[in-house]
Write a protein that holds these residues in place. Sequence first.
Motif, mmCIF file in Angstrom:
data_model
loop_
_atom_site.group_PDB
_atom_site.id
_atom_site.type_symbol
_atom_site.label_atom_id
_atom_site.label_comp_id
_atom_site.label_asym_id
_atom_site.label_seq_id
_atom_site.Cartn_x
_atom_site.Cartn_y
_atom_site.Cartn_z
ATOM 1 N N LEU A 269 2.474 22.620 31.622
ATOM 2 C CA LEU A 269 2.262 23.891 30.948
ATOM 3 C C LEU A 269 2.909 25.045 31.718
ATOM 4 O O LEU A 269 3.433 25.988 31.124
ATOM 5 C CB LEU A 269 0.772 24.150 30.774
ATOM 6 N N GLN A 270 2.854 24.954 33.012
ATOM 7 C CA GLN A 270 3.476 26.001 33.819
ATOM 8 C C GLN A 270 4.982 26.035 33.601
ATOM 9 O O GLN A 270 5.592 27.111 33.556
ATOM 10 C CB GLN A 270 3.149 25.779 35.294
ATOM 11 N N ARG A 271 5.574 24.855 33.446
ATOM 12 C CA ARG A 271 7.016 24.815 33.155
ATOM 13 C C ARG A 271 7.304 25.307 31.738
ATOM 14 O O ARG A 271 8.255 26.058 31.510
ATOM 15 C CB ARG A 271 7.548 23.388 33.329
ATOM 16 N N GLU A 272 6.472 24.868 30.796
ATOM 17 C CA GLU A 272 6.687 25.257 29.409
ATOM 18 C C GLU A 272 6.478 26.750 29.202
ATOM 19 O O GLU A 272 7.128 27.364 28.352
ATOM 20 C CB GLU A 272 5.738 24.481 28.491
ATOM 21 N N ALA A 273 5.574 27.339 30.005
ATOM 22 C CA ALA A 273 5.283 28.754 29.830
ATOM 23 C C ALA A 273 6.523 29.609 30.007
ATOM 24 O O ALA A 273 6.702 30.623 29.336
ATOM 25 C CB ALA A 273 4.199 29.190 30.809
ATOM 26 N N GLN A 274 7.379 29.213 30.924
ATOM 27 C CA GLN A 274 8.598 29.978 31.185
ATOM 28 C C GLN A 274 9.553 29.931 29.997
ATOM 29 O O GLN A 274 10.333 30.844 29.786
ATOM 30 C CB GLN A 274 9.284 29.433 32.435
#
Length: 627
Positions: free
Chosen positions: A485-490
């Motif tokens: 999710l942290q990667r997708e958030a970007q």
Amino acid sequence: MRKTLAATCALLLAMVAQAKDKVIDRPAFVSSTAMYELNPMKVELTKGATIVHFHVVNAKWGGWSVAEARLVAGGDTLAFKSGRVITHDGAKVLAEEPFLLGKDFDKNVQRDSLILSFEPMPKGVRSFDYLGKSGRRTREIKGIRLDEALYPSLLPPYQPFVDDGQSLKPLKMDLGELSATIRVHGGGIITSHADWRTIWGKPFRCSNDDDSVIVYRCPDYLRQLPFFSGRGFGLVEVGINTQFPLLLIPGETLTLDIDLPAVTARDRKFAGGKIRMRDTYRVGGTIGDINQVLLENQELMYSHFHKEVIPECTADQSFPQWAEQLWQNFDAFRLKLLEKHPDYTTRQKEFLRIWVEDMYVSYRHDYANMLKTRMGAAKADSLSGHLTETYTLKDPHFSDMLIYQGGRTFYFPAHTDHIPYLEANGMGQGETYTTLKALAYKDRLVERMNALEVLSDSAIQAAHPIFQSPLREYNDSIRLLVERLQREAQKRMMPTPDVTGDKLIEAIAAQYPGKAVFIDLWATWCGPCKIGISAMEPLKKKLEGRDVVFVYLTNDTSPENEWKKQVANIPGLHYRVTEETWNQIPNISGIPQYYLYDRQGSRVWEHLGFGDETLQDIEQQIEKAIQ
């Protein structure tokens, strides 16, 4: 002689006419996917036509139509010829108009008769099927009989269980597999929907079907209560008339045989008579007896069916007085049920008793809502407020209850919120108490992980040993999800334009010049929104590489962690605003709300809600906007 001959000829002519024309009132049928739309009320057989009279059940709820209609009898297809729609006021006919396939009829509580004429019935046919379409959905009514009799029973005669004097055995918290085998007899429409459950964060398919046999298997640590339906057969939400609730216990066996035509007859009023619940099924296996009690007393599962057991509240009554009346009412209710079932065994009587006791404790605990069920919200609020002042967990009947003796507590769902009730009544120790505490702790850990919190190993080690391995595995999956999710958030979560809410939609669309912009206003808690998002995924793949952008906008009523979790599985660009900003957006009366801007930046389409026709409309509108 001539008079006798004339009378004989007249009798013969009458018999010939009767042989050609036959009327069947309230015919029995096997099953129906049109039960809540069309009910066959009468069949007329003439030399030139088969005429079927339907009651349009959903006419009073909304608009309706029939897109296609035909009959199948003896392998032959009987084509639709003509039809009529009749509006009634009781027995009086108010209006009559021609029926046309595909025509939309408006909501009308009185327009309840649809008479369809088909080609004549072949000779020798004993039953037929109705096949039709309502909108895009296929609707079928199978096995409509051409007499006024019911289908014969497909199950062996009922035999009561033999009383061996044995009590219910204690249940302990343990890992195991829940299982049941369900067989459906009688043909007709038998569909099965595999039940997918989320177990420790993983989707698990619990049921598999092979024609008319469904095998349910699912890992668990305590019993489960799935609901099987005899029509549209599968695991479904709790309903009233068609349900077969089953209690499953790890290590125990259960079989359920269902007579499908009898299930339909139980729910209908056929001319051939009424079917009892007991005549629709047979149970077997090591826990067949207690499931018999469950199936025969389903009214216990719905408070609005037996709200008379909930005492009303008076202005001068204390909580102990009200709770005492509740106990007396439930005990009388239990004895009344036992009178209806004098053949119950010791185990069955005990199971019924602990079931009633479980309900008593739950109703006592949730007295405010129970009073609203009994008295109505306004009256209950005005008369019951003083009960809070005298509310007590101390229960003089606690020691009389069987449910907290001998490990019988876990035949029903574990009420971890009742732990203070046990403590107040001197049960702050022992296996039942420690099991409930362990379940409560496990539930808290799962709630934290569901909120995307990665737990420490020490938190997991403090859990009951049987939970530690699945908790640790679930925690590892949450850790991986959070990293993703942290990667997708970007990539997917976009900064909101710094404008007021009344200009927000246009400002978002303006960020993508030269492209069509489809904007979906949704929420994580909105079922129709998520249905629409899922249904549009194939369309989004089809439009990949085209000049269209899919944008999703929600507000902070969607919990942030849940939003992030769902965003990871929804390709597109995502925006999130405060509820205050959201409320400034003009003309929002509900969600999902859709907006579409063309490549020139003009709003060309908007729509509220998602239904059967919405997806096709969206595709057509996007194709125009891309031009």
